[in-house]
Structures are given as C-alpha cells and as structure tokens.
Write a protein that holds these residues in place. Structure first.
Motif, PDB file in Angstrom:
ATOM      1  N   LEU A  69      28.702  34.176  51.447  1.00 42.44           N
ATOM      2  CA  LEU A  69      29.017  35.585  51.687  1.00 42.44           C
ATOM      3  C   LEU A  69      29.694  36.207  50.474  1.00 42.44           C
ATOM      4  O   LEU A  69      29.301  37.288  50.019  1.00 42.44           O
ATOM      5  N   THR A  70      30.700  35.534  49.933  1.00 45.35           N
ATOM      6  CA  THR A  70      31.421  36.112  48.799  1.00 45.35           C
ATOM      7  C   THR A  70      30.523  36.225  47.570  1.00 45.35           C
ATOM      8  O   THR A  70      30.713  37.116  46.742  1.00 45.35           O
ATOM      9  N   GLY A  71      29.533  35.351  47.457  1.00 45.96           N
ATOM     10  CA  GLY A  71      28.584  35.458  46.352  1.00 45.96           C
ATOM     11  C   GLY A  71      27.772  36.735  46.414  1.00 45.96           C
ATOM     12  O   GLY A  71      27.437  37.333  45.385  1.00 45.96           O
ATOM     13  N   THR A  75      27.887  39.819  43.529  1.00 51.09           N
ATOM     14  CA  THR A  75      26.730  40.487  42.914  1.00 51.09           C
ATOM     15  C   THR A  75      26.899  42.002  42.980  1.00 51.09           C
ATOM     16  O   THR A  75      26.609  42.714  42.009  1.00 51.09           O
ATOM     17  N   ALA A  76      27.365  42.513  44.106  1.00 52.81           N
ATOM     18  CA  ALA A  76      27.614  43.954  44.230  1.00 52.81           C
ATOM     19  C   ALA A  76      28.719  44.401  43.285  1.00 52.81           C
ATOM     20  O   ALA A  76      28.635  45.474  42.667  1.00 52.81           O
ATOM     21  N   GLU A 108      37.859  42.333  52.052  1.00 50.99           N
ATOM     22  CA  GLU A 108      39.032  41.606  51.566  1.00 50.99           C
ATOM     23  C   GLU A 108      38.724  40.893  50.247  1.00 50.99           C
ATOM     24  O   GLU A 108      39.542  40.894  49.322  1.00 50.99           O
ATOM     25  N   HIS A 109      37.535  40.323  50.146  1.00 51.78           N
ATOM     26  CA  HIS A 109      37.166  39.632  48.914  1.00 51.78           C
ATOM     27  C   HIS A 109      37.043  40.617  47.754  1.00 51.78           C
ATOM     28  O   HIS A 109      37.486  40.322  46.633  1.00 51.78           O
ATOM     29  N   ALA A 113      39.313  40.734  44.383  1.00 51.84           N
ATOM     30  CA  ALA A 113      38.661  40.653  43.074  1.00 51.84           C
ATOM     31  C   ALA A 113      39.033  41.826  42.173  1.00 51.84           C
ATOM     32  O   ALA A 113      38.601  41.882  41.018  1.00 51.84           O
ATOM     33  N   GLY A 114      39.808  42.789  42.704  1.00 52.86           N
ATOM     34  CA  GLY A 114      40.283  43.899  41.892  1.00 52.86           C
ATOM     35  C   GLY A 114      39.476  45.165  41.997  1.00 52.86           C
ATOM     36  O   GLY A 114      39.735  46.125  41.252  1.00 52.86           O
TER      37      GLY A 114
END
Length: 211
Positions: A69-71, A75-76, A108-109, A113-114
């Motif tokens: 999911l975080t991958g 990409t986005a 949240e991820h 990630a900023g």
C-alpha cells in the motif's frame, strides 16, 4: 480385454480435464497481466494532471503499514514532487483483514513522508469498482478534470476495463501509473495480489463489469 483403470471412472477424467483447463486459463490470464504490467511500468504518465487517485489495498501487515500500500502512495508522492499532479486522493475503506481504513493509512504515510499538499479521502469503498464510483463525485466536487490512477502493476488492466465500462473516463482525462512497490519488486507475478488477480478478473467479468 480389461479397460485401463482411468477409463472405468469417466467422471474423474472429466474432472481432471476441467481442472487442467481452469489452471491453463488462470495461467494465461496471469501471463497477460504480467505483460501489460511491464508495458505500463515502461511508460509512466506523460501529461500533467489535477490529481493522483491512489487505490487502496490491505492497510497493515504485522502491525506496520503494508509495503504494497505505501509503495502505491510513494509513486503518487514522486509524481507530486515532479509536478505531474497537484493533489492526492486516497480511496479505500475499512480492510476486513486488519480493521484499518485504507484511505487513512495512505494519508498518514503521505504526511509522514513530508507531503503538505492538498489531499482528499474516500474512506468507504471495499472494491476496485467502488474505488472508482465513490471517488468520482469527490473528484468532481474538487474541480478535478484530469487524474492519474495509481495502483500496483498487476491491478491496472482490470482498472482500465472498469474505468471504460463505468464511464469514469467520460468524466476525467485518465492516465495510469504502475507502482513498482517492494512487493512487486520482490515477487512480481507471484505476489499474493498478483496471484489473486486472475480470480478477480474472472469474478468481475462474470458480473458483467469488464465487458
């Protein structure tokens, strides 16, 4: 002359033939998905878009955000940093496997990630078809007219068919971004999601969603 044992039970022969046919069909679909995935990975989106629509999957694994999911989110984020998209839209409801909301886990991820840009959440969908149908009014209300749909490579052939059959592409200029997640890089067509995808295609086709 005594007949061979396998001829004494023709139902077993028929069953074995049917199982072989299903296995061959499943493998053929899997090979097609792999070929299409490789094509998408080699040709990322070229046109700027208003938003990236990230489709959900299982939110957590062993108490941590699921790398599959975080991958997709990563990409986005890469497209946002490159100026390809202006905002991120996360689509995914409560995951039956872990009870977490996929859209919230993705948000949240992105925050961790900023990413500080605009984000929208669609937190109710429980299938790819619902990802599209429930995200459409949200995107339209936000003034989105062009969108890049982000998911893992194996998933996007079915997504493309659902987009066309649902008329989603009549509301938006649609492009697709295959996310080379760590799950995909490690296992490719043998990842859990990729192995399940032919069954999802057969199920969706049987309900008339793809053709």
């Amino acid at each position: 002359m005594k007949r061979p044992r396998w001829l004494r039970r023709p139902w077993q022969v028929a069953l074995a033939g049917a199982l072989l046919a299903v296995a061959l069909a499943y493998a053929a679909i899997g090979a097609f998905i792999w070929s299409h995935a490789e094509e998408l990975l080699a040709h990322p989106p070229q046109r700027p878009a208003d938003a990236a629509l990230v489709l959900g999957s299982r939110a957590y694994l062993d108490g941590k955000p699921h790398p599959c999911l975080t991958g997709r989110v990563d990409t986005a984020l890469a497209m946002a940093h490159a100026g390809v998209v202006r905002q991120l839209v996360f689509s995914g409801g409560v995951d039956s496997e872990d009870g977490r909301t996929e859209a919230m886990a993705m948000q949240e991820h992105a925050v961790e990630a900023g990413f500080a840009g605009p984000m929208l959440l669609e937190p109710a969908s429980t299938s790819t078809r619902l990802n599209l149908s429930l995200s459409r009014p949200l995107l339209l209300a936000a003034g989105v007219r062009s969108v890049v749909i982000v998911s893992e490579p194996y998933h996007l052939w079915r997504v493309e068919r659902l987009v066309k059959m649902s008329g989603f592409d009549q509301s938006f200029d649609v492009q697709y971004a295959a996310a080379p997640t760590s799950c995909w890089r490690a296992l490719g067509p043998f990842s859990k999601g990729a192995l399940r995808e032919p069954a999802a295609i057969i199920n969706n086709a049987g309900h008339g969603y793809l053709f």
